[in-house]
Structures are given as C-alpha cells and as structure tokens.
Enzyme design. Structure first.
Site, mmCIF file in Angstrom:
data_model
loop_
_atom_site.group_PDB
_atom_site.id
_atom_site.type_symbol
_atom_site.label_atom_id
_atom_site.label_comp_id
_atom_site.label_asym_id
_atom_site.label_seq_id
_atom_site.Cartn_x
_atom_site.Cartn_y
_atom_site.Cartn_z
ATOM 1 N N LYS A 114 29.023 35.076 37.621
ATOM 2 C CA LYS A 114 29.163 36.359 38.565
ATOM 3 C C LYS A 114 30.247 36.804 39.245
ATOM 4 O O LYS A 114 30.950 36.106 39.698
ATOM 5 C CB LYS A 114 27.990 36.185 39.722
ATOM 6 C CG LYS A 114 27.851 37.282 40.923
ATOM 7 C CD LYS A 114 26.639 37.011 41.638
ATOM 8 C CE LYS A 114 26.589 38.237 42.653
ATOM 9 N NZ LYS A 114 25.524 37.883 43.463
ATOM 10 N N ARG A 159 23.621 46.610 47.791
ATOM 11 C CA ARG A 159 23.895 46.096 49.383
ATOM 12 C C ARG A 159 23.164 47.342 50.548
ATOM 13 O O ARG A 159 22.881 47.043 51.358
ATOM 14 C CB ARG A 159 25.434 45.978 49.484
ATOM 15 C CG ARG A 159 25.929 44.569 48.749
ATOM 16 C CD ARG A 159 27.511 44.327 49.051
ATOM 17 N NE ARG A 159 27.813 43.201 48.119
ATOM 18 C CZ ARG A 159 29.024 43.082 48.026
ATOM 19 N NH1 ARG A 159 30.186 43.536 48.511
ATOM 20 N NH2 ARG A 159 29.370 42.234 47.103
ATOM 21 N N LYS A 195 33.710 38.942 48.972
ATOM 22 C CA LYS A 195 33.064 37.690 48.601
ATOM 23 C C LYS A 195 33.840 36.934 47.332
ATOM 24 O O LYS A 195 33.354 36.328 46.504
ATOM 25 C CB LYS A 195 31.639 37.946 47.834
ATOM 26 C CG LYS A 195 30.647 38.563 48.844
ATOM 27 C CD LYS A 195 29.287 38.936 48.429
ATOM 28 C CE LYS A 195 28.243 39.379 49.336
ATOM 29 N NZ LYS A 195 26.919 39.216 49.009
ATOM 30 N N GLU A 222 32.639 27.969 34.403
ATOM 31 C CA GLU A 222 31.595 27.920 35.191
ATOM 32 C C GLU A 222 30.230 27.762 34.533
ATOM 33 O O GLU A 222 29.353 27.075 35.081
ATOM 34 C CB GLU A 222 31.510 29.323 35.875
ATOM 35 C CG GLU A 222 32.469 29.649 37.075
ATOM 36 C CD GLU A 222 31.875 28.982 38.420
ATOM 37 O OE1 GLU A 222 30.670 28.606 38.286
ATOM 38 O OE2 GLU A 222 32.488 29.335 39.427
ATOM 39 N N LYS A 227 27.166 38.641 35.082
ATOM 40 C CA LYS A 227 27.003 39.733 35.981
ATOM 41 C C LYS A 227 28.237 40.495 36.685
ATOM 42 O O LYS A 227 28.896 39.700 36.799
ATOM 43 C CB LYS A 227 26.208 39.548 37.173
ATOM 44 C CG LYS A 227 25.823 40.564 38.197
ATOM 45 C CD LYS A 227 24.980 39.705 39.333
ATOM 46 C CE LYS A 227 24.815 40.760 40.419
ATOM 47 N NZ LYS A 227 23.979 40.137 41.493
ATOM 48 N N SER A 281 23.522 47.545 40.185
ATOM 49 C CA SER A 281 23.017 48.664 40.948
ATOM 50 C C SER A 281 24.095 49.903 40.704
ATOM 51 O O SER A 281 23.685 50.873 40.358
ATOM 52 C CB SER A 281 22.921 48.382 42.384
ATOM 53 O OG SER A 281 23.925 47.954 42.743
ATOM 54 N N TYR A 301 17.620 47.961 36.323
ATOM 55 C CA TYR A 301 16.860 48.914 36.940
ATOM 56 C C TYR A 301 16.303 49.775 36.121
ATOM 57 O O TYR A 301 15.387 50.922 36.460
ATOM 58 C CB TYR A 301 17.763 49.654 38.073
ATOM 59 C CG TYR A 301 18.263 48.548 39.042
ATOM 60 C CD1 TYR A 301 17.459 47.915 40.041
ATOM 61 C CD2 TYR A 301 19.729 48.317 38.927
ATOM 62 C CE1 TYR A 301 17.884 46.823 40.611
ATOM 63 C CE2 TYR A 301 20.171 47.018 39.764
ATOM 64 C CZ TYR A 301 19.207 46.554 40.672
ATOM 65 O OH TYR A 301 19.881 45.523 41.495
#
Ligand code: PBG
Length: 329
Positions: free
Chosen positions: A196, A206, A223, A239, A254, A280, A319
C-alpha cells in the site's frame, strides 16, 4: 507472400475477438467497498465521489440485497465514526456494539452468504487521523499492532469472514493471525494490504470518512513513515513476501492503475490470490472527466478494470463494481 502473419485476422469482427479475448470481467471479480454511518434512513452522497454514498444500517440492508441480486458476493466495510468517539488508541474500534460490529451483523442478517471483509486500521477511530498510535510525533508500531489484533478478533466475533488490515504496520499479519487462532477463529481469513503506497489518490476516501491526518504540532502530516514510497518496486516484493510468510491469505496492491507493474511483479513472484484496490481518487478522476464530457465513462471504466485484471489481479476492490456489473449483464 508478405506478410505471412496478419494479426488483424483475429480482430476482424466481434465474434473472433471474443473468441480470442484473454481477459473477461465477471461479477465474481469484484469486492464492493461500503461506507457506513450512524443514523436512520441516511443515504448521503460523498461530494468528491459522485454517485457513491454513505449508508445508515437500515439502508445498508437494501444496498446489500441489491448487490446480491446483481451477482456481487463480497463487501468491504468502512465506518465513519463521530469525532466524539475518536481517541489516540482507537478505543471505539474494540466496542463490541460499535458501528462496524453492528454493520457486520446487519449484512449477515439480510444476506448470510455475502462475504464480509472489514477494514482493520485505526484511522477512522483516531483523533489524529492516523493508522497507528501517535506518540511524540511518531507512529508507534508494536503497540498499534496489538490494537489491530484485538480489532480483528472483535470483527471475527461479530461475524466477519475476512479482516483486511490496511495500516502497513510491520508484523501485524502475524499478530492478527495468532490472535484470531488463539480466539478460535481459525477460519477467519486475512486479506493484507501488503503493498500500500503513500498515495495522493486517497483524498476522496478521507473526505468520505473524515479521516485525514489532522494538522497539529507533533502529529505527522502524512502517512509516509508507514505507507510505501511510490518510487519503489522491489520493496513491494519484500513487503508481500513477509505478509505471506506471516499468514496472509490474500495480498493486495493499492492504488490500482498507477501500480499495475507491481501487480504483475507479485503475480510473477507469488502463487497466492492478489487483490487490487482501485481507489477513491481513481474513481473521482473518471467521474469528473465524464461529467465534463471529456471521456466516455463506461468505456473507460471497463478498460480500467480489464487492465487491472490483465495485470494479474484475482480480486478488484472498486467503487465501480455496481456500474460495471450493470454494464456487462
Ligand atoms: C486507511 C485506508 C485508506 C484507504 C483505505 N483504507 C486511506 C488512507 O490510507 O489514508 C483508501 C481507499 C481509497 O482511497 O479508496 N486505512
């Protein structure tokens, strides 16, 4: 005769094209993200995600039944939590009667066979908008992982089939697996957000959950100390390998479209189901361009999800799931 091989023979009409088509999109490819809020009869559109909504639990029932009728069999739940319930440790996330726990039960009540996956991360519950506990300007890894394991057990108790840790703390898959097993949830799966990236494409999400990092002294503004650097490719393999070794059942890349090289790398390296989250911002971009009449919405949407699957995804969290399924049925 020149040329001997004419590739256009296999493209001359839809019949032959469909016969040799390598990637077919079906409803089984999709995982549908759902946003849930407190209240009654709430269906509120998310401003930066046109035609995408937050539902209260009563309206969630209708939406889940509709998804099932369309052939969509898996949902990924996110909750929008009231500010008054947020703290640094995400305490509300462990409330057995919290919104997430009730949402899981609600979906199972109306549609027992719907596969329920839950978001496991602190940010919707964090007063600082971070996926981990903040101390002296830093995100504390190991203490956060303990909360994530507790949260996963709580979701499993409420009836979740899979937990989906989206936080990017180190070692969380192992602790979650141990926690679930020790509590008797050996059949509860883990879909790990393993690669990610710290992406600017999460903005509309968010907004949807009101979960952006807050602008305060001693709180990291972004982040980047836990989500990956978008410049890195080899790191995604490290990872993902670690998450597989720690017990992930499904791994995830992602965002989607900008990261399809990573998807193909993982496909070539690992024999485990791969999910891709078309996020999104990717949704918002197409909606905005289509609204202006600059792109043909349906064609671009289908091209995008097909590209994600072609790159190597087994599961597409999107979505667009409902729109795609309506279009292809
Ligand atoms: C947070 C989380 C995010 C998304 C899913 N889980 C946002 C973030 O990391 O800040 C983004 C999904 C999207 O943009 O559609 N744990």
């Amino acid at each position: 005769m020149f040329p001997i091989r004419r590739h256009r023979r296999l493209r001359q009409n839809e019949a032959i094209r469909s016969l040799v088509r390598e990637t077919i999109i079906t409803p089984n490819d999709f995982l549908v993200p759902l946003f849930i809020v407190e209240g009654k009869s709430v269906k509120e559109e998310i401003t930066s995600m046109p035609n995408y909504y937050r539902y209260s639990l009563d309206f969630l029932k209708d939406e889940v039944k509709l998804l099932w009728r369309l052939g969509l069999r898996s949902v990924l739940l996110f909750v929008k939590v009231d500010d008054s319930l947020k703290d640094n440790k995400g305490t509300e996330a462990l409330n057995p009667n919290g919104l997430m726990q009730r949402a899981i039960k609600t979906v199972k009540e109306v549609c027992p066979d719907m596969l329920v996956m839950t978001d496991v991360a602190l940010d919707p519950f964090s007063s600082y908008g971070h996926d981990g506990i903040v101390e002296k300007g830093k995100i504390i890894n190991d203490a956060t992982v303990e909360v994530l394991a507790e949260m996963s057990i709580s979701h499993a108790e409420a009836g979740a089939d899979f937990v989906a840790p989206s936080d990017m703390m180190d070692g969380r898959i192992l602790r979650i697996r141990e926690g679930l097993d020790q509590s008797g949830f050996i059949a509860t799966g883990i879909m790990s957000y393993s690669a990610k990236y710290a992406s600017a494409f999460y903005g509309p999400f968010r907004d949807a959950l009101d979960s952006a990092p807050v602008d305060m002294a001693n709180v990291p503004k972004d982040k980047k100390t836990y989500q990956m650097d978008s410049a890195n490719r080899n790191e995604a393999i490290r990872e993902t390998e670690m998450d597989i070794n720690e017990g992930a059942d499904v791994v995830m890349v992602k965002p989607g479209l900008c990261y399809l090289d990573i998807v193909r790398d993982l496909r070539n390296n690992f024999d485990i189901p791969i999910a891709v989250y078309q996020v999104s911002g990717e949704y918002a971009m197409l909606k905005a361009a289509a609204e202006k009449g600059w792109l043909d919405h349906d064609s671009v949407m289908l091209e995008q999800v097909t590209s994600i699957k072609r790159a190597g995804a087994d599961i597409i969290a999107s979505y667009f799931a409902k729109d795609v399924v309506k279009l292809i049925s």
